[in-house]
Design a protein around this motif. Structure first.
Motif, PDB file in Angstrom:
ATOM      1  N   ILE A 151     -23.604  31.819 -44.006  1.00 35.84           N
ATOM      2  CA  ILE A 151     -24.192  30.765 -44.827  1.00 35.84           C
ATOM      3  C   ILE A 151     -23.653  30.882 -46.253  1.00 35.84           C
ATOM      4  O   ILE A 151     -23.581  31.985 -46.794  1.00 35.84           O
ATOM      5  CB  ILE A 151     -25.733  30.879 -44.839  1.00 35.84           C
ATOM      6  N   GLU A 152     -23.289  29.771 -46.843  1.00 35.89           N
ATOM      7  CA  GLU A 152     -22.810  29.811 -48.226  1.00 35.89           C
ATOM      8  C   GLU A 152     -23.921  30.287 -49.162  1.00 35.89           C
ATOM      9  O   GLU A 152     -25.098  29.945 -48.975  1.00 35.89           O
ATOM     10  CB  GLU A 152     -22.325  28.431 -48.653  1.00 35.89           C
ATOM     11  N   PRO A 153     -23.571  31.065 -50.187  1.00 44.06           N
ATOM     12  CA  PRO A 153     -24.580  31.544 -51.144  1.00 44.06           C
ATOM     13  C   PRO A 153     -25.311  30.370 -51.796  1.00 44.06           C
ATOM     14  O   PRO A 153     -24.741  29.321 -52.057  1.00 44.06           O
ATOM     15  CB  PRO A 153     -23.741  32.322 -52.169  1.00 44.06           C
ATOM     16  N   GLY A 154     -26.581  30.568 -52.035  1.00 40.67           N
ATOM     17  CA  GLY A 154     -27.363  29.545 -52.709  1.00 40.67           C
ATOM     18  C   GLY A 154     -28.388  28.875 -51.826  1.00 40.67           C
ATOM     19  O   GLY A 154     -29.377  28.321 -52.322  1.00 40.67           O
ATOM     20  N   TRP A 155     -28.180  28.920 -50.505  1.00 38.89           N
ATOM     21  CA  TRP A 155     -29.135  28.281 -49.607  1.00 38.89           C
ATOM     22  C   TRP A 155     -30.330  29.174 -49.293  1.00 38.89           C
ATOM     23  O   TRP A 155     -31.343  28.696 -48.793  1.00 38.89           O
ATOM     24  CB  TRP A 155     -28.452  27.875 -48.295  1.00 38.89           C
ATOM     25  N   LEU A 156     -30.196  30.458 -49.573  1.00 38.98           N
ATOM     26  CA  LEU A 156     -31.247  31.410 -49.221  1.00 38.98           C
ATOM     27  C   LEU A 156     -31.974  31.872 -50.473  1.00 38.98           C
ATOM     28  O   LEU A 156     -31.352  32.109 -51.514  1.00 38.98           O
ATOM     29  CB  LEU A 156     -30.629  32.608 -48.498  1.00 38.98           C
ATOM     30  N   ASP A 157     -33.293  32.019 -50.368  1.00 39.79           N
ATOM     31  CA  ASP A 157     -34.086  32.545 -51.471  1.00 39.79           C
ATOM     32  C   ASP A 157     -33.588  33.945 -51.839  1.00 39.79           C
ATOM     33  O   ASP A 157     -33.347  34.772 -50.956  1.00 39.79           O
ATOM     34  CB  ASP A 157     -35.558  32.614 -51.052  1.00 39.79           C
ATOM     35  N   PRO A 158     -33.398  34.235 -53.119  1.00 37.96           N
ATOM     36  CA  PRO A 158     -32.866  35.550 -53.519  1.00 37.96           C
ATOM     37  C   PRO A 158     -33.711  36.724 -53.025  1.00 37.96           C
ATOM     38  O   PRO A 158     -33.163  37.773 -52.676  1.00 37.96           O
ATOM     39  CB  PRO A 158     -32.859  35.471 -55.049  1.00 37.96           C
TER      40      PRO A 158
ATOM     41  N   GLY B 277     -13.978  32.052 -29.674  1.00 39.02           N
ATOM     42  CA  GLY B 277     -13.626  32.028 -31.082  1.00 39.02           C
ATOM     43  C   GLY B 277     -14.649  32.779 -31.893  1.00 39.02           C
ATOM     44  O   GLY B 277     -15.637  33.292 -31.360  1.00 39.02           O
ATOM     45  N   VAL B 278     -14.410  32.838 -33.188  1.00 41.57           N
ATOM     46  CA  VAL B 278     -15.295  33.567 -34.096  1.00 41.57           C
ATOM     47  C   VAL B 278     -15.821  32.589 -35.137  1.00 41.57           C
ATOM     48  O   VAL B 278     -15.053  31.849 -35.762  1.00 41.57           O
ATOM     49  CB  VAL B 278     -14.554  34.729 -34.787  1.00 41.57           C
ATOM     50  N   ALA B 279     -17.136  32.572 -35.290  1.00 36.86           N
ATOM     51  CA  ALA B 279     -17.742  31.716 -36.304  1.00 36.86           C
ATOM     52  C   ALA B 279     -17.370  32.219 -37.695  1.00 36.86           C
ATOM     53  O   ALA B 279     -17.466  33.412 -37.982  1.00 36.86           O
ATOM     54  CB  ALA B 279     -19.254  31.695 -36.137  1.00 36.86           C
ATOM     55  N   ALA B 280     -16.915  31.293 -38.551  1.00 35.44           N
ATOM     56  CA  ALA B 280     -16.567  31.642 -39.923  1.00 35.44           C
ATOM     57  C   ALA B 280     -17.609  31.144 -40.905  1.00 35.44           C
ATOM     58  O   ALA B 280     -17.827  31.755 -41.951  1.00 35.44           O
ATOM     59  CB  ALA B 280     -15.204  31.060 -40.287  1.00 35.44           C
ATOM     60  N   LEU B 281     -18.278  30.017 -40.555  1.00 35.08           N
ATOM     61  CA  LEU B 281     -19.217  29.416 -41.494  1.00 35.08           C
ATOM     62  C   LEU B 281     -20.196  28.538 -40.720  1.00 35.08           C
ATOM     63  O   LEU B 281     -19.807  27.800 -39.807  1.00 35.08           O
ATOM     64  CB  LEU B 281     -18.468  28.567 -42.525  1.00 35.08           C
ATOM     65  N   ILE B 282     -21.456  28.638 -41.053  1.00 36.08           N
ATOM     66  CA  ILE B 282     -22.460  27.681 -40.585  1.00 36.08           C
ATOM     67  C   ILE B 282     -22.623  26.661 -41.706  1.00 36.08           C
ATOM     68  O   ILE B 282     -23.036  27.007 -42.821  1.00 36.08           O
ATOM     69  CB  ILE B 282     -23.799  28.369 -40.265  1.00 36.08           C
ATOM     70  N   THR B 283     -22.270  25.416 -41.447  1.00 35.35           N
ATOM     71  CA  THR B 283     -22.275  24.406 -42.506  1.00 35.35           C
ATOM     72  C   THR B 283     -23.688  23.858 -42.690  1.00 35.35           C
ATOM     73  O   THR B 283     -24.429  23.651 -41.733  1.00 35.35           O
ATOM     74  CB  THR B 283     -21.297  23.277 -42.178  1.00 35.35           C
ATOM     75  N   VAL B 284     -24.049  23.644 -43.948  1.00 33.10           N
ATOM     76  CA  VAL B 284     -25.391  23.198 -44.320  1.00 33.10           C
ATOM     77  C   VAL B 284     -25.264  22.043 -45.311  1.00 33.10           C
ATOM     78  O   VAL B 284     -24.428  22.073 -46.223  1.00 33.10           O
ATOM     79  CB  VAL B 284     -26.202  24.353 -44.961  1.00 33.10           C
TER      80      VAL B 284
END
Length: 457
Positions: free
Chosen positions: A265-272, A223-230
């Motif tokens: 990764i959903e936007p917002g979890w990573l430092d800009p 399968g193909v990963a669509a999202l890593i949940t955090v």
């Protein structure tokens, strides 16, 4: 929270990491997005030893055969004396220089064998300084001089034969949007010599990926990963395309760093600032693969000179396929595959449609027909950079996921903030060829990443 570990990707680094974690007692699910291709690359011995692997290693001899403009070939052999005699027929001076050149490059390669078999070293550490000091004065001077050099400058210092310099320089620019006169390409030649015997400047090819894929001990999901949940700054699992969700407290990604951290990764979890730096990690693909159902036992190298390689590079700078590309034949018992460089991922002179692929196949056929019997009448199967992205997971057609240049190597690969495989998100790690030591060292990134995870367990 689940104690399961999920490893994303079907590449050799992901496979090594998954099996090492499973061997340590973790429940491991491998999300195999694509089957790994067996690629050239030295396999560090600790991988085979710790996983009790018996590998088949292909070591073509001669390791390179270079057509000469006056007819015949310059054949470079695994046996030093035989290579010296072959070189003597084109240049007595180069034959005399060859053993010393090989010995001095091999001395540096032994240092990098140590560096590549572990997580990136701190350049300010006493241990690293001691390793370099143990090289001795001559090798230390060679190292400091070689790293920023162009491969053309290095080879011009040692040799006069164009064919010999072209064959060696090809390893300094392979999978790289640079030419032999670009700074730092001498380091690339050294990188691809690591793990090879003295006097051999082409990596071996093993069946590491096939052996690991057939090995039990993993739960494999295609399968193909669509999202890593955090949640709360820690990973909680992976969602697949199609809707299935897998819970896990540890996710190890063999996908390229930019996709892992900016797309999964959903936007917002990573430092800009880190996100902005990831956007600038270079991963420009310049390679196509052309297969012909014709057997070939010889690693043929069409790179007649440094000037030839530089002119081939000139065209890709402007988004054009080189009219006279560097081609290297990867031998096969039933079919041969040609590495063709330079063919840009984003073209300005056409598109990678059926017509573009046919044009590239005919270019390869025309260049190889005089050197490989049967190619003139064989059907060509072309994988353009866009196909290598879709089929093999090479982002923008880049086999190493991030170009292996000095500013994206060692403790800066792919970025200094990510060089130890751990990401700012708790439980999320990187293990693909976009991490240290990079492509061309089969399984090493996966091995080093798994070891770092287990040390923190």
């Amino acid at each position: 929270m689940s104690d399961r570990a999920i490893v994303i990707g079907g590449g050799v680094d992901a496979l090594v990491a998954a099996h090492l974690l499973a061997r340590a007692g973790r429940e491991v699910v491998l999300v195999e997005e694509r089957s790994a291709r067996d690629e050239d690359g030295w396999v560090p011995p600790q991988i085979a030893q710790e996983l009790s692997l018996e590998l088949e290693v292909q070591r073509p001899d001669p390791w390179a055969a270079v057509p000469l403009p006056q007819g015949g070939r310059l054949e470079l052999w695994r046996d030093m004396a035989r290579t010296v005699e072959a070189i003597r027929r084109v240049s007595a001076r180069d034959a005399a220089s060859w053993p010393q050149f090989c010995a001095r490059i091999a001395a540096l390669a032994r240092l990098f064998e140590q560096l590549y078999g572990a997580a990136p070293v701190n350049p300010l550490s006493f241990r690293f300084a001691l390793r370099v000091r143990r090289l001795g004065r001559q090798a230390m001077e060679d190292l400091m001089r070689l790293l920023p050099m162009s491969v053309a400058e290095l080879l011009d210092d040692w040799f006069e034969c164009d064919a010999l310099k072209g064959a060696l320089a090809a390893m300094g620019i392979v999978h790289l949007q640079q030419g032999p006169r670009s700074a730092g390409t001498a380091f690339r030649l050294l990188h691809h010599h690591v793990g090879s015997p003295q006097g051999v400047f082409r990596p071996a090819r093993s069946n590491l990926a096939a052996v690991l894929r057939a090995r039990p001990g993993l739960e494999v999901r295609s399968g193909v990963a669509a999202l890593i949940t955090v949640r709360g700054g820690s990973v909680t699992g992976v969602a697949l395309k199609g809707g299935e969700e897998l819970a896990a407290s540890l996710v190890v990604s063999g996908a390229d760093p930019r996709r892992t951290l900016l797309e999964l990764i959903e936007p917002g979890w990573l430092d800009p600032d880190l996100a902005r730096a990831l956007c600038h990690v270079r991963r420009r693909g310049v390679v196509a693969r052309v297969a012909f159902r014709v057997p070939s036992a010889t690693r043929l190298v069409l790179a007649p000179s440094l000037d030839y390689l530089e002119r081939a590079y000139d065209e890709v700078k402007y988004g054009r396929v080189s009219r006279e590309p560097y081609i290297e034949v990867l031998p096969g018992e039933q079919a041969m595959e040609a590495h063709l460089q330079y063919a840009p991922y984003a073209r300005t002179d056409g598109a990678w449609d059926d017509a573009g692929r046919r044009e590239l196949g005919e270019l390869a056929r025309r260049m190889l027909a005089a050197h490989v019997p049967g190619v003139a009448d064989a059907q060509a199967q072309v994988l353009a950079p866009t196909d290598l992205e879709a089929d093999a997971g090479w982002p923008e057609g880049q086999a190493y996921h991030a170009e292996l240049a000095l500013d994206q190597a060692l403790w800066m690969r792919p970025l200094a903030e990510l060089a130890q495989y751990r990401t700012p998100i708790s439980g999320l790690w990187l293990c693909g060829p976009g991490t240290h030591p990079g492509g061309g060292v089969a399984g090493a990134a996966g091995y080093n990443c798994a070891k770092a995870i287990l040390r923190r367990a």
